[in-house]
Design a protein around this motif. Structure first.
Motif, PDB file in Angstrom:
ATOM      1  N   LYS A   1       0.806  -1.216   0.000  1.00 38.06           N
ATOM      2  CA  LYS A   1       0.000   0.000   0.000  1.00 38.06           C
ATOM      3  C   LYS A   1       0.842   1.271   0.000  1.00 38.06           C
ATOM      4  CE  LYS A   1      -3.955  -1.936   2.554  1.00 38.06           C
ATOM      5  NZ  LYS A   1      -4.716  -1.863   3.837  1.00 38.06           N
TER       6      LYS A   1
ATOM      7  N   GLU B   1      -0.336   4.824  -5.886  1.00 39.59           N
ATOM      8  CA  GLU B   1      -1.255   5.927  -6.150  1.00 39.59           C
ATOM      9  C   GLU B   1      -1.355   6.275  -7.625  1.00 39.59           C
ATOM     10  OE1 GLU B   1      -3.390   7.312  -3.723  1.00 39.59           O
ATOM     11  OE2 GLU B   1      -2.632   5.452  -2.866  1.00 39.59           O
TER      12      GLU B   1
ATOM     13  N   TRP C   1      -2.379   4.700 -11.741  1.00 40.93           N
ATOM     14  CA  TRP C   1      -3.240   3.714 -12.419  1.00 40.93           C
ATOM     15  C   TRP C   1      -2.462   3.119 -13.574  1.00 40.93           C
ATOM     16  CZ3 TRP C   1      -8.897   3.014 -12.073  1.00 40.93           C
ATOM     17  CH2 TRP C   1      -9.407   2.157 -13.054  1.00 40.93           C
TER      18      TRP C   1
ATOM     19  N   GLN D   1      -0.144  -1.605 -10.455  1.00 42.48           N
ATOM     20  CA  GLN D   1      -1.164  -1.340  -9.452  1.00 42.48           C
ATOM     21  C   GLN D   1      -2.369  -2.269  -9.648  1.00 42.48           C
ATOM     22  OE1 GLN D   1       0.283   1.047 -11.425  1.00 42.48           O
ATOM     23  NE2 GLN D   1       1.550   2.116  -9.930  1.00 42.48           N
TER      24      GLN D   1
ATOM     25  N   LEU E   1      -3.992  -4.619  -6.857  1.00 41.82           N
ATOM     26  CA  LEU E   1      -5.393  -4.534  -6.449  1.00 41.82           C
ATOM     27  C   LEU E   1      -6.078  -5.896  -6.490  1.00 41.82           C
ATOM     28  CD1 LEU E   1      -6.235  -1.318  -8.472  1.00 41.82           C
ATOM     29  CD2 LEU E   1      -6.082  -1.455  -5.972  1.00 41.82           C
TER      30      LEU E   1
ATOM     31  N   TYR F   1     -10.310  -0.085   1.493  1.00 41.49           N
ATOM     32  CA  TYR F   1      -9.114   0.440   0.817  1.00 41.49           C
ATOM     33  C   TYR F   1      -9.306   0.416  -0.693  1.00 41.49           C
ATOM     34  CZ  TYR F   1      -4.423   0.598  -1.185  1.00 41.49           C
ATOM     35  OH  TYR F   1      -3.334   0.925  -1.960  1.00 41.49           O
TER      36      TYR F   1
ATOM     37  N   TRP G   1      -9.441   3.576  -3.128  1.00 43.51           N
ATOM     38  CA  TRP G   1      -8.427   3.691  -4.183  1.00 43.51           C
ATOM     39  C   TRP G   1      -9.092   4.029  -5.505  1.00 43.51           C
ATOM     40  CZ3 TRP G   1      -7.048   1.953  -8.935  1.00 43.51           C
ATOM     41  CH2 TRP G   1      -5.715   2.132  -9.333  1.00 43.51           C
TER      42      TRP G   1
ATOM     43  N   ARG H   1     -10.586   7.630  -5.601  1.00 40.71           N
ATOM     44  CA  ARG H   1      -9.579   8.676  -5.800  1.00 40.71           C
ATOM     45  C   ARG H   1      -9.147   8.753  -7.257  1.00 40.71           C
ATOM     46  NH1 ARG H   1      -7.404   6.473  -1.102  1.00 40.71           N
ATOM     47  NH2 ARG H   1      -5.632   5.536  -2.209  1.00 40.71           N
ATOM     48  N   ARG H   2      -8.928   7.599  -7.865  1.00 36.62           N
ATOM     49  CA  ARG H   2      -8.484   7.598  -9.264  1.00 36.62           C
ATOM     50  C   ARG H   2      -9.572   8.144 -10.196  1.00 36.62           C
ATOM     51  NH1 ARG H   2      -5.123   5.843  -6.268  1.00 36.62           N
ATOM     52  NH2 ARG H   2      -4.858   8.102  -6.131  1.00 36.62           N
TER      53      ARG H   2
END
Length: 358
Positions: A24, A43, A45, A49, A53, A71, A75, A78-79
């Motif tokens: 993380k 953080e 994409w 990642q 995930l 989480y 995640w 936010r993206r």
């Protein structure tokens, strides 16, 4: 580090939590990033990642730990607010996890994104001759090229959406891509996979039998077969390719349980993310009956080797940075080593599967 056979499940879970903690919070800086979208920090994409995930989601599915689910939701939220990158083979990877979250949460905004990206993958993504998914990545079209990475990064998601939407054409597409990639990437001398094939010149570039690329097939196939019931002849063909690969891997496994980044080149360094993915795929294949029980020892030897590469902070060491298509074998030997999300996540997948074997 004591041998796996002495671990109990509580110790494995504790190790998993340490690996997740570092997954993380990985940050760049260990090497100079060469990819247009950073592939170290969670953080961003991109495909690393996405692999991370999916491993977290599988652990959530096993444990029902609500913190992991939260989480993942945070995640993606936010993206989405930041804005998603352009669609290509590698940026497609996080969508596999989003498809599971969309189904579980009932969120239509998640499902709408999944529909949009899946439709693009099937109907608009550039194709090679014979309809192969062209390995377009961020900043590089790779015209006429198929790579072994594509099966894991995009094709699993296409299959998953075919099942969710009851779109037979998506499922057919996933089957065809597996078959076409095997047709053009299989090294008939070894049963291993070449990293890539180009229809422009019709060759395998450096003819690299690259470890992590091979491991995308090993790890991806067992998850693919868990998703879908295939026509028996197709399943037989895919599994025969797996067993041919596994037989050669058994022959090439180093004394310490690892595999070299160029599988047939002992002068190249041993690489942890590929070893973890091989261990995961082989152990799961044995448990599912896809491979004979005799392969369990090979998988457990690799498992022990990977565990020995997890440091006291939970960071998986000995992982190579993102690897483009090498024009020479030396390019693979020269890829720098640093902690990476897929090193953490393939180790996480391996540890989760290991709970079934300890």
């Amino acid at each position: 580090m004591k041998q796996t056979i002495d671990f109990d499940k509580n110790e494995v879970h504790a190790l998993i939590e340490k690996v997740i903690g570092k997954l993380k919070h990985l940050q760049g800086g260990a090497v100079e990033e060469s990819c247009p979208i950073g592939i170290i920090s969670m953080e961003n994409w991109e495909w690393p990642q996405g692999v991370g995930l999916f491993s977290l989601y599988l652990y959530y599915r096993k444990t029902q730990n609500p913190d992991i689910k939260q989480y993942l939701i945070e995640w993606f939220d936010r993206r989405i607010v930041e804005g998603l990158p352009s669609k290509n083979v590698n940026t497609m990877c996080p969508m596999l996890t989003l498809s599971f979250l969309a189904e579980e949460t009932g969120r239509e905004d998640y499902m709408a994104l999944c529909r949009e990206w899946a439709a693009y993958a099937v109907k608009e993504m550039p194709r090679t001759e014979e309809g192969g998914i062209q390995h377009v990545v961020s900043g590089q079209l790779n015209e006429g090229e198929v790579w072994d990475d594509t099966l894991y990064m995009t094709v699993l998601f296409v299959c998953r959406m075919g099942l969710l939407l009851n779109e037979e054409s998506y499922i057919d597409e996933s089957v065809y891509q597996f078959l076409l990639h095997l047709k053009y990437l299989t090294d008939r001398r070894t049963g291993l996979l070449f990293h890539g094939w180009t229809f422009n010149g019709r060759h395998h570039f450096a003819e690299a039998l690259w470890a992590r690329g091979n491991s995308w097939y090993t790890a991806g196939l067992v998850d693919y077969l868990e998703m879908i019931e295939l026509p028996k002849p197709v399943e037989w063909l895919l599994l025969s390719a797996l067993e041919q690969q596994a037989a050669k891997l058994a022959e090439l496994q180093a004394a310490d349980g690892m595999w070299h980044t160029l599988l047939d080149d002992p002068s190249s360094y041993t690489e942890t993310s590929a070893t973890a993915a091989f261990a995961y795929g082989i152990l799961k294949a044995v448990r599912k009956g896809y491979l004979p029980q005799s392969y369990r020892e090979i998988g457990m030897k690799a498992y022990d080797a990977v565990v020995s590469h997890i440091d006291s902070d939970g960071i998986v060491q000995g992982v190579s940075y993102g690897t483009g298509m090498g024009r020479t074998l030396q390019e693979y030997r020269d890829i720098p080593i640093c902690p990476m999300p897929y090193g953490q996540s393939m180790t996480l997948l391996m540890l989760i599967e290991g709970l079934e074997h300890v």
